[in-house]
Design a protein around this motif. Sequence first.
Motif, PDB file in Angstrom:
ATOM      1  N   ALA A  11       0.860  -1.241  -0.011  1.00 52.58           N
ATOM      2  CA  ALA A  11       0.031  -0.108   0.005  1.00 52.58           C
ATOM      3  C   ALA A  11       0.950   1.451  -0.038  1.00 52.58           C
ATOM      4  O   ALA A  11       2.127   1.273   0.311  1.00 52.58           O
ATOM      5  CB  ALA A  11      -1.024   0.021   1.236  1.00 52.58           C
ATOM      6  N   PRO A  12       0.321   2.381  -0.520  1.00 54.91           N
ATOM      7  CA  PRO A  12       1.039   3.712  -0.464  1.00 54.91           C
ATOM      8  C   PRO A  12       1.608   3.992   0.899  1.00 54.91           C
ATOM      9  O   PRO A  12       0.761   3.488   1.949  1.00 54.91           O
ATOM     10  CB  PRO A  12       0.121   4.497  -1.197  1.00 54.91           C
ATOM     11  N   SER A  13       2.686   4.677   1.093  1.00 52.94           N
ATOM     12  CA  SER A  13       2.991   5.124   2.628  1.00 52.94           C
ATOM     13  C   SER A  13       1.939   5.804   2.920  1.00 52.94           C
ATOM     14  O   SER A  13       1.436   6.870   2.571  1.00 52.94           O
ATOM     15  CB  SER A  13       4.449   5.750   2.280  1.00 52.94           C
ATOM     16  N   GLY A  14       1.763   5.554   4.346  1.00 57.29           N
ATOM     17  CA  GLY A  14       0.615   6.591   5.288  1.00 57.29           C
ATOM     18  C   GLY A  14      -0.689   5.996   5.209  1.00 57.29           C
ATOM     19  O   GLY A  14      -1.643   6.653   5.554  1.00 57.29           O
ATOM     20  N   ALA A  15      -1.068   4.814   4.258  1.00 54.17           N
ATOM     21  CA  ALA A  15      -2.275   4.390   4.014  1.00 54.17           C
ATOM     22  C   ALA A  15      -2.858   3.600   5.288  1.00 54.17           C
ATOM     23  O   ALA A  15      -1.910   2.784   5.702  1.00 54.17           O
ATOM     24  CB  ALA A  15      -2.398   3.379   2.648  1.00 54.17           C
TER      25      ALA A  15
END
Length: 180
Positions: A11-15
């Motif tokens: 997943a994208p960072s911070g998701a």
Amino acid sequence: MLANIPLRDEAPSGAARTAALSGFATPPTRRTVLRAMTLGVVTVGAVVADWSSRLTPGARAETGPGGLTGWDRNDCKDAYPNGYAEQRDNVGSYVNSAAACFGGDYRGSTYCSSGWHRSGTVRDSPVTYYYTPISTLCGTSTKKNAWRWTAGGTWWRCSDGRTTVSGGGSSYTYTTICRY
């Protein structure tokens, strides 16, 4: 739409993590989920295709006793482009049923054996009956013995033959149709 699906498994960072697949010991990747969905769709498609072939009779040729070949269509439009008027049975179990078969001097279940026109000899003294299945043309170059028709919402096989009745020094041959 497909361009919006990420190709990576992370997943994208911070998701925020979703809890949808948290019950698995090792959470499946997106690729695994897509494989499972594809397998499910293919399975459902195969089942529907199998059911449709079972629910659509008359789509394949049948082979009867002695290698008799049945018609592989539901009509005889090449011989009868405008159709034909089915004729009621004049002997047998379905005399009071909707007309299904066409032609012959006699039509009915009396001439059937295992769903096809009878074959053989029956002696009922002083009369002898000779039953012979025949293959005829239906506007094609391929000879067939039987056709399938719908009458009253039921599929029927109409199998062609000849019946010779012999006794008392005389003999008569009739075209007979087995309705099964």
